[in-house]
Design a protein around this motif. Sequence first.
Motif, mmCIF file in Angstrom:
data_model
loop_
_atom_site.group_PDB
_atom_site.id
_atom_site.type_symbol
_atom_site.label_atom_id
_atom_site.label_comp_id
_atom_site.label_asym_id
_atom_site.label_seq_id
_atom_site.Cartn_x
_atom_site.Cartn_y
_atom_site.Cartn_z
ATOM 1 N N ARG A 105 0.831 -1.342 0.141
ATOM 2 C CA ARG A 105 -0.006 0.131 0.067
ATOM 3 C C ARG A 105 1.098 1.080 -0.018
ATOM 4 O O ARG A 105 0.422 2.087 -0.555
ATOM 5 C CB ARG A 105 -0.899 0.118 1.186
ATOM 6 C CG ARG A 105 -2.056 -0.975 1.371
ATOM 7 C CD ARG A 105 -3.071 -0.783 2.208
ATOM 8 N NE ARG A 105 -2.468 -0.933 3.535
ATOM 9 C CZ ARG A 105 -2.838 -1.988 4.392
ATOM 10 N NH1 ARG A 105 -3.164 -2.970 3.880
ATOM 11 N NH2 ARG A 105 -2.151 -2.104 5.576
ATOM 12 N N SER A 106 1.971 1.159 0.957
ATOM 13 C CA SER A 106 2.648 2.486 0.936
ATOM 14 C C SER A 106 4.228 2.091 1.536
ATOM 15 O O SER A 106 4.418 1.587 2.488
ATOM 16 C CB SER A 106 2.041 3.377 2.049
ATOM 17 O OG SER A 106 3.023 4.710 2.280
ATOM 18 N N SER A 107 5.178 2.475 0.735
ATOM 19 C CA SER A 107 6.492 1.719 0.800
ATOM 20 C C SER A 107 7.352 2.979 1.794
ATOM 21 O O SER A 107 8.310 2.822 2.248
ATOM 22 C CB SER A 107 7.075 1.550 -0.263
ATOM 23 O OG SER A 107 7.283 2.712 -1.167
ATOM 24 N N ARG A 108 6.535 4.172 1.883
ATOM 25 C CA ARG A 108 7.567 5.245 2.706
ATOM 26 C C ARG A 108 7.568 5.334 4.058
ATOM 27 O O ARG A 108 6.464 4.612 4.567
ATOM 28 C CB ARG A 108 7.028 6.757 2.158
ATOM 29 C CG ARG A 108 6.969 6.750 0.802
ATOM 30 C CD ARG A 108 7.592 8.244 0.297
ATOM 31 N NE ARG A 108 7.832 8.734 -1.032
ATOM 32 C CZ ARG A 108 9.188 8.949 -1.658
ATOM 33 N NH1 ARG A 108 10.027 8.929 -0.627
ATOM 34 N NH2 ARG A 108 9.202 9.163 -2.726
ATOM 35 N N PRO A 109 8.550 5.528 4.789
ATOM 36 C CA PRO A 109 9.623 6.293 4.646
ATOM 37 C C PRO A 109 10.813 5.728 4.209
ATOM 38 O O PRO A 109 11.823 6.044 3.841
ATOM 39 C CB PRO A 109 9.723 7.413 5.699
ATOM 40 C CG PRO A 109 9.047 6.522 6.761
ATOM 41 C CD PRO A 109 8.267 5.771 6.257
#
Length: 104
Positions: free
Chosen positions: A79-83
Amino acid sequence: MGHKPQSLGERTKLVYSMYSRMSADTVKGNLVTLGVDFFVLEDSWCTRRTRPGCSMPEIWDIEDSQNVGKGPLCTHMSRSSRPHFTTVFSNDIYKVLKVSKDLR
C-alpha cells in the motif's frame, strides 16, 4: 545496524523478513546490512496460502513469535512503501522498492 550475516541461510532469512510481521525499520536495517539497494516485492508471496499456516507471514510467526498478531510488513509495503522504501516500479504482480539509505 548490526553484524554482517555469515551464512547463506542467515542472509536469506534477512531478505525474506520483508514477508514477516517485523517493523519496516527493522527490515530496512536488515537490508542495509546486506548492502541491498532494491527489493522486488511480489504481492502473491504475501497473500498466497496453500493451506492454513503456510503463508509466508504465518511461517514467519514460528520464527518470530514476538510479532504474532501484527499485520504483515509486505501488506503494508504493497500500500505504502514510505519512508523506509521508495517504489520505483509497480505493476499488478510486483513492486520494485528502493531501500532508503538515510539514518531512519
